[in-house]
Scaffold this motif. Structure first.
Motif, PDB file in Angstrom:
ATOM      1  N   ASP A  27       0.826  -1.215   0.000  1.00  0.00           N
ATOM      2  CA  ASP A  27       0.000   0.000   0.000  1.00  0.00           C
ATOM      3  C   ASP A  27       0.858   1.261   0.000  1.00  0.00           C
ATOM      4  OD1 ASP A  27      -2.280  -1.485   0.022  1.00  0.00           O
ATOM      5  OD2 ASP A  27      -2.744  -1.184   2.149  1.00  0.00           O
ATOM      6  N   LYS A  28       0.350   2.292  -0.681  1.00  0.00           N
ATOM      7  CA  LYS A  28       1.044   3.596  -0.668  1.00  0.00           C
ATOM      8  C   LYS A  28       0.543   4.395   0.532  1.00  0.00           C
ATOM      9  CE  LYS A  28       2.203   4.489  -5.464  1.00  0.00           C
ATOM     10  NZ  LYS A  28       1.716   3.320  -6.216  1.00  0.00           N
ATOM     11  N   ILE A  29       1.483   5.039   1.214  1.00  0.00           N
ATOM     12  CA  ILE A  29       1.097   5.861   2.365  1.00  0.00           C
ATOM     13  C   ILE A  29       1.584   7.288   2.149  1.00  0.00           C
ATOM     14  CG2 ILE A  29       1.565   6.286   4.816  1.00  0.00           C
ATOM     15  CD1 ILE A  29       1.557   3.353   5.303  1.00  0.00           C
ATOM     16  N   VAL A  30       0.645   8.239   2.227  1.00  0.00           N
ATOM     17  CA  VAL A  30       1.010   9.658   2.192  1.00  0.00           C
ATOM     18  C   VAL A  30       0.697  10.219   3.573  1.00  0.00           C
ATOM     19  CG1 VAL A  30       0.555  11.905   1.119  1.00  0.00           C
ATOM     20  CG2 VAL A  30       0.230   9.812  -0.186  1.00  0.00           C
ATOM     21  N   ILE A  31       1.655  10.943   4.133  1.00  0.00           N
ATOM     22  CA  ILE A  31       1.413  11.560   5.442  1.00  0.00           C
ATOM     23  C   ILE A  31       1.289  13.059   5.248  1.00  0.00           C
ATOM     24  CG2 ILE A  31       2.446  12.048   7.695  1.00  0.00           C
ATOM     25  CD1 ILE A  31       3.819   9.293   7.431  1.00  0.00           C
ATOM     26  N   LEU A  32       0.259  13.638   5.846  1.00  0.00           N
ATOM     27  CA  LEU A  32       0.145  15.101   5.885  1.00  0.00           C
ATOM     28  C   LEU A  32       0.258  15.519   7.344  1.00  0.00           C
ATOM     29  CD1 LEU A  32      -0.512  17.887   4.600  1.00  0.00           C
ATOM     30  CD2 LEU A  32      -2.941  17.363   4.936  1.00  0.00           C
ATOM     31  N   ASP A  33       1.305  16.265   7.656  1.00  0.00           N
ATOM     32  CA  ASP A  33       1.509  16.664   9.053  1.00  0.00           C
ATOM     33  C   ASP A  33       2.158  18.046   9.080  1.00  0.00           C
ATOM     34  OD1 ASP A  33       1.850  14.790  11.917  1.00  0.00           O
ATOM     35  OD2 ASP A  33       2.666  16.827  11.828  1.00  0.00           O
ATOM     36  N   LYS A  34       1.661  18.877   9.980  1.00  0.00           N
ATOM     37  CA  LYS A  34       2.188  20.244  10.104  1.00  0.00           C
ATOM     38  C   LYS A  34       3.510  20.279  10.870  1.00  0.00           C
ATOM     39  CE  LYS A  34       0.491  24.731  11.754  1.00  0.00           C
ATOM     40  NZ  LYS A  34      -0.603  25.387  12.490  1.00  0.00           N
ATOM     41  N   LEU A  35       3.813  19.206  11.555  1.00  0.00           N
ATOM     42  CA  LEU A  35       4.978  19.143  12.453  1.00  0.00           C
ATOM     43  C   LEU A  35       4.899  20.247  13.510  1.00  0.00           C
ATOM     44  CD1 LEU A  35       7.903  18.176  10.017  1.00  0.00           C
ATOM     45  CD2 LEU A  35       6.529  16.683  11.486  1.00  0.00           C
ATOM     46  N   THR A  36       3.841  20.204  14.300  1.00  0.00           N
ATOM     47  CA  THR A  36       3.735  21.076  15.477  1.00  0.00           C
ATOM     48  C   THR A  36       4.719  20.526  16.514  1.00  0.00           C
ATOM     49  OG1 THR A  36       2.093  19.686  16.569  1.00  0.00           O
ATOM     50  CG2 THR A  36       1.252  21.370  15.039  1.00  0.00           C
ATOM     51  N   TYR A  37       4.695  21.057  17.724  1.00  0.00           N
ATOM     52  CA  TYR A  37       5.594  20.549  18.778  1.00  0.00           C
ATOM     53  C   TYR A  37       5.412  19.032  18.943  1.00  0.00           C
ATOM     54  CZ  TYR A  37       1.785  19.685  21.941  1.00  0.00           C
ATOM     55  OH  TYR A  37       0.649  19.149  22.502  1.00  0.00           O
ATOM     56  N   ALA A  38       4.206  18.509  18.627  1.00  0.00           N
ATOM     57  CA  ALA A  38       3.918  17.085  18.870  1.00  0.00           C
ATOM     58  C   ALA A  38       4.293  16.194  17.696  1.00  0.00           C
ATOM     59  CB  ALA A  38       2.431  16.909  19.183  1.00  0.00           C
ATOM     60  N   GLY A  39       4.583  16.790  16.551  1.00  0.00           N
ATOM     61  CA  GLY A  39       4.941  16.007  15.369  1.00  0.00           C
ATOM     62  C   GLY A  39       6.452  15.922  15.251  1.00  0.00           C
ATOM     63  N   ASN A  40       6.959  14.746  14.900  1.00  0.00           N
ATOM     64  CA  ASN A  40       8.397  14.546  14.953  1.00  0.00           C
ATOM     65  C   ASN A  40       8.798  13.556  13.862  1.00  0.00           C
ATOM     66  OD1 ASN A  40      11.012  13.988  15.689  1.00  0.00           O
ATOM     67  ND2 ASN A  40      10.538  13.521  17.843  1.00  0.00           N
ATOM     68  N   LEU A  41       9.611  14.012  12.925  1.00  0.00           N
ATOM     69  CA  LEU A  41      10.014  13.124  11.816  1.00  0.00           C
ATOM     70  C   LEU A  41      10.827  11.935  12.302  1.00  0.00           C
ATOM     71  CD1 LEU A  41      10.810  15.604   8.905  1.00  0.00           C
ATOM     72  CD2 LEU A  41       8.905  13.996   9.100  1.00  0.00           C
ATOM     73  N   GLU A  42      11.454  12.060  13.472  1.00  0.00           N
ATOM     74  CA  GLU A  42      12.215  10.910  13.999  1.00  0.00           C
ATOM     75  C   GLU A  42      11.297   9.719  14.285  1.00  0.00           C
ATOM     76  OE1 GLU A  42      15.135  11.464  17.026  1.00  0.00           O
ATOM     77  OE2 GLU A  42      15.724  13.393  16.183  1.00  0.00           O
ATOM     78  N   ASN A  43      10.013  10.001  14.507  1.00  0.00           N
ATOM     79  CA  ASN A  43       9.054   8.914  14.765  1.00  0.00           C
ATOM     80  C   ASN A  43       8.857   8.048  13.519  1.00  0.00           C
ATOM     81  OD1 ASN A  43       8.798  10.502  16.999  1.00  0.00           O
ATOM     82  ND2 ASN A  43       6.601  10.858  16.828  1.00  0.00           N
TER      83      ASN A  43
END
Ligand SMILES: NC(=O)c1ccc[n+]([C@@H]2O[C@H](COP(=O)([O-])OP(=O)(O)OC[C@H]3O[C@@H](n4cnc5c(N)ncnc54)[C@H](O)[C@@H]3O)[C@@H](O)[C@H]2O)c1
Length: 323
Positions: A27-43
């Motif tokens: 499956d293809k996965i697209v993520i849409l995230d603003k990367l607020t304080y709670a969003g973290n690309l390391e995750n």
């Protein structure tokens, strides 16, 4: 299948992306995230090299970002939200904007192609149960949210239901209890307590600490979403909850201190949160009929979570430094 995961860099969203990529690598996965304080690309480090993965930094409140992210998508799984009750007490506008307006922008885009829309919500929309009552929330429980976070989530649930009733959008909703596990930002009770204990700081406990929660290991939540996507009835809501009976916040803190070999003096009572919900407890029997039940017991999986925070101190120390 192509999935759009909003809020995929947050706690539950990133656990879901990891879970889904492992199980459905085609499956293809697209993520849409603003990367607020709670969003973290390391995750998302474990999946970022997958050929079927793409990330868009963008805002669910922004029509252009949403249009771009939803191109060719078969299913939207909507996690993105402001999620911390304490923050909602002094940022009501932000919670209304992200959780209500953001959901509206996504729904408007979804109706163009009648895209399947799964909305991630919370049991907190039902309000609070009396302590020691044995009552549980279920899909028929009347909404009675008591703080700006749960109010904004309740409004987003209503919007999602409206788009099904008025526009025939194929939706489902899950109302889940409190999650715990790896990658949770260290402001919610369990990671806050673990990180304080590791640092040798006293764990702050609201009021007398006798607030009862229904804890669910995050992977069980991911499995519940998978079952709802595959077998859930369009237009329906599903309650999702844990195995254990009521566990109060002091018990959680003591379990964490015990595991880390600290004595029980390492916590302090602090001024209570206004309108603090007393008790949540979820009846998940509707979802059980579709073949799901929680598998992870609190004792084992809390230990596993504590070990994750011990082994990943750099991950959370970086976040605390940014605060
Ligand atoms: N954590 C829980 O115990 C729990 C329980 C039940 C339901 N939920 C629901 O699950 C969802 C995810 O919760 P979580 O604990 O993983 O949250 P989180 O706070 O860890 O992550 C939220 C994510 O949303 C992103 N985000 C915020 N505003 C955005 C915007 N305007 N546009 C795009 N992205 C944005 C953040 O950057 C972050 O990556 C939420 O909808 C929450 O209400 C959480």
């Amino acid at each position: 299948m192509k999935l759009l995961i909003t809020g995929g860099a947050g706690f539950i969203g990133s656990n879901f992306v990891q879970y889904w990529s492992k199980k459905h690598s085609e499956d293809k996965i697209v993520i849409l995230d603003k990367l607020t304080y709670a969003g973290n690309l390391e995750n998302l480090k474990k999946v970022e090299k997958n050929k079927n993965y793409s990330f868009i930094q963008g805002d669910i409140c922004n029509k252009e970002d949403v249009e771009k992210a939803m191109t060719g998508v078969d299913v939207v799984i909507h996690f993105a939200a402001e999620t911390h009750v304490d923050r909602s007490l002094y940022s009501q506008g932000l919670f209304a904007k992200t959780n209500v307006i953001g959901t509206h922008v996504l729904l408007e885009e979804a109706i163009k192609n009648k895209t399947r829309f799964h909305h991630i919500s919370t049991d907190e929309v039902f309000g609070s149960l009396p302590k020691y009552s044995g009552e549980k929330f279920n899909e028929e429980t009347t909404y009675n949210p008591k703080n700006p976070y749960s109010q904004s989530k309740a409004q987003s649930d209503y919007l999602v239901k409206l788009y099904h009733q008025e526009h025939d959008l194929p939706i489902t909703i899950s109302n889940c209890s409190n999650n715990y596990g790896p990658y949770q930002y260290p402001e919610k009770l369990i990671p806050l307590a673990i990180t304080h204990a590791i640092k040798g700081k006293k764990i702050p406990v609201y009021g007398n600490g006798l607030y009862f929660r229904d804890w669910l290991y995050v992977e069980d939540h991911c499995k519940a979403i998978e079952v709802i996507l595959k077998k859930g009835k369009i237009g329906e809501s599903y309650c999702v909850g844990g195995l254990e009976k009521d566990v109060n916040n002091i018990e959680i803190v003591f379990k964490i201190l015990d595991f880390l070999d600290k004595d029980h003096s390492h916590y302090e009572h602090v001024a209570d949160r206004p309108n603090h919900d007393k008790r949540y407890s979820v009846d998940w029997s509707k979802l059980k009929k579709l073949g799901w039940k929680p598998e992870s017991d609190l004792e084992t999986y809390l230990e596993k979570t504590i070990k994750w925070y011990v082994d990943n101190q750099k991950w959370w120390e970086k976040l605390l430094k940014k605060k």
